[in-house]
Design an enzyme around this catalytic site. Structure first.
Site, PDB file in Angstrom:
ATOM      1  N   HIS A  98       0.821  -1.213   0.000  1.00  0.00           N
ATOM      2  CA  HIS A  98       0.000   0.000   0.000  1.00  0.00           C
ATOM      3  C   HIS A  98       0.848   1.252   0.000  1.00  0.00           C
ATOM      4  CE1 HIS A  98       0.365   0.817   4.405  1.00  0.00           C
ATOM      5  NE2 HIS A  98       0.292  -0.481   4.562  1.00  0.00           N
ATOM      6  N   ASP A 100      -0.197   4.356   0.981  1.00  0.00           N
ATOM      7  CA  ASP A 100      -0.464   5.339   2.033  1.00  0.00           C
ATOM      8  C   ASP A 100       0.303   5.029   3.314  1.00  0.00           C
ATOM      9  OD1 ASP A 100      -2.182   3.084   2.138  1.00  0.00           O
ATOM     10  OD2 ASP A 100      -3.529   4.101   3.528  1.00  0.00           O
ATOM     11  N   GLU A 165      -5.097   1.901   2.498  1.00  0.00           N
ATOM     12  CA  GLU A 165      -5.063   0.710   3.345  1.00  0.00           C
ATOM     13  C   GLU A 165      -5.214   1.067   4.811  1.00  0.00           C
ATOM     14  OE1 GLU A 165      -3.708  -2.474   5.883  1.00  0.00           O
ATOM     15  OE2 GLU A 165      -2.734  -0.530   5.709  1.00  0.00           O
ATOM     16  N   ASP A 194       2.800  -7.119   4.613  1.00  0.00           N
ATOM     17  CA  ASP A 194       2.422  -5.970   5.441  1.00  0.00           C
ATOM     18  C   ASP A 194       2.385  -6.308   6.924  1.00  0.00           C
ATOM     19  OD1 ASP A 194       1.770  -3.352   5.862  1.00  0.00           O
ATOM     20  OD2 ASP A 194      -0.374  -3.626   5.524  1.00  0.00           O
TER      21      ASP A 194
HETATM   22 ZN   LIG Z   1       0.592  -1.443   6.419  1.00  0.00          ZN
END
Ligand SMILES: [Zn+2]
Length: 413
Positions: A98, A100, A165, A194
């Site tokens: 992601h 962001d 996200e 992540d």
């Molecule tokens: Zn993350």
């Protein structure tokens, strides 16, 4: 898999150390914050990244899918999908990261500028370097190694870079699955780097349902010296709390991919009732935090709790209102022996010489969106898990190592 090609790919990746740091530095300098965090979204970061990808010629095709969002100046939340054609498209090996980030928080707690990468002691520091740029840079440089070697992978390799996200994924993976779901098929491998463990052994495959329940008990307030004139809501609620402890006996199922391997039912928050000691409270509010194994039905647990509350109502003459403060039913787990888990475990073993373990967590990863769509997805990376903290960092050796793991995965026949 051709061991010679793999070795060459590893050697290439060893040579990318400085380029990885340079890309991390560029990405960190373009904060992508959601509008609820007073940011202007991912447009600038996505534009930079798209340019970088086009110039690098690593991928055959780069698409941008914009989710409209009037809350940001550009009016859109961009998602990038880059694809390298393999010998076959029967399976696609996707890695999703992601764009962001979350805000840096209290700047006084940072020892350097969060948006200026600092390299020190084998680590790089900056907001976003681990969450989630580590997970973007690593598959990217794995793909670069294959491209520079002129190696066509056995299956298509894709990089998905999503928006939004950190604040719900509505404009990110949810948007992609809803509007461009044809990108994905059930046979695909999906890895979401992540989350992970410092030793790289955790492959997250499942999560529990999250269910938070608010209990409002209504009795009748009166003077504490004459309890018969009222109904003590606090005592009734306390009895209900004790009874809810039985949920552990009623739902004793175990699933060893989780730690703890059981469903949990814990009374947590208690709201203040009367301010003084000599009043019998007519109202009482408490909350129950539940993490329920994916194989159990949340509705079934809810029904059982409803029956317990009814018993307490009868016994104590109170009224009990139940209100779900949050409910997220778990997605079906990715099987611990799914092909993606096996392939990834083999790659981790080859690079780090450790045995990876499929595990479940307490809930809330973006892999769930894929699992709900019927596509097996796993969460993995080798990181210290310092996401959202001040002085967020990632270890440079782990960036290089994880890139090799992805190269191994991309070359998996
Ligand atoms: Zn993350």
């Amino acid at each position: 898999m051709d061991a010679k090609v793999l070795k060459k790919a590893y050697a290439k990746i060893d040579g990318y150390r400085d380029e990885m740091i340079a890309l991390q530095t560029d990405l960190t300098a373009i904060p992508a914050l959601a509008p609820v965090n007073a940011g202007d979204g991912e447009s600038k970061k996505a534009a930079f990244f798209k340019g970088w990808l086009e110039k690098s010629k690593i991928f055959d095709k780069i698409d941008q899918f914009d989710s409209p969002d009037p809350e940001v100046p550009s009016g859109v939340r961009p998602n990038l999908v880059a694809l390298m054609k393999g010998k076959s498209s029967a399976r696609r090996v996707w890695v999703m990261g992601h764009l962001d980030i979350v805000p840096p928080g209290d700047l006084a707690k940072w020892t350097s500028d969060p948006y200026k990468v600092k390299v020190e002691g084998g680590k790089i520091f900056g907001r976003g370097v681990e969450d989630n740029q580590h997970g973007i840079v690593t598959p990217l440089f794995a793909a670069k190694a294959l491209r520079e070697l002129g190696e066509v992978p056995p299956y298509d390799v894709g990089l998905i870079l999503v928006a939004d996200e950190e604040t719900g994924s509505k404009h990110g993976i949810q948007f992609l699955l809803e509007k461009h779901g044809n990108l994905f098929q059930k046979s695909d491998f999906i890895v979401v780097p992540d989350a992970g463990a410092p030793d790289g052994t955790m492959i997250e495959v499942a999560e529990k349902s999250i269910f938070w329940l608010k209990f409002e008990t209504k009795g009748k307030q009166c003077h504490a010296s004459t309890p018969a004139q009222g109904i003590n809501a606090h005592r009734a609620a306390a009895n209900l709390i004790v009874r809810l402890g039985k949920l552990y006996e009623l739902y004793p199922q175990r699933n060893e991919v989780f730690d703890p391997p059981i469903s949990t039912f814990e009374p947590t928050k208690k709201e203040a009732n009367v301010p003084n000691i000599n009043t019998i409270p007519g109202d009482d509010v408490f909350y129950l935090d539940m993490r329920i194994l994916p194989e159990l039905k949340v509705d079934d647990v809810y029904k059982t709790i409803g029956a317990m509350a009814k018993e307490i109502e009868k016994e104590f003459g109170v009224k009990i209102l139940m209100d779900p403060a949050q409910r997220e039913d778990a997605a079906p787990a990715t099987p611990a022996d799914a092909p993606v888990v096996k392939a990834l475990s083999a790659a981790i073993k080859d690079v780090y010489n450790v045995k990876a373990r499929p595990m479940g967590i307490g809930g809330g990863t973006v892999a769930a969106f894929f699992r709900r769509a019927g596509i097996g997805a796993v969460v993995w990376s080798k990181i210290d898990e310092v996401a959202h903290q001040p002085n967020e960092y990632t270890i440079i050796d782990n960036m290089v190592g994880d890139a090799k793991v992805f190269a191994h995965l991309f070359l998996q026949e």
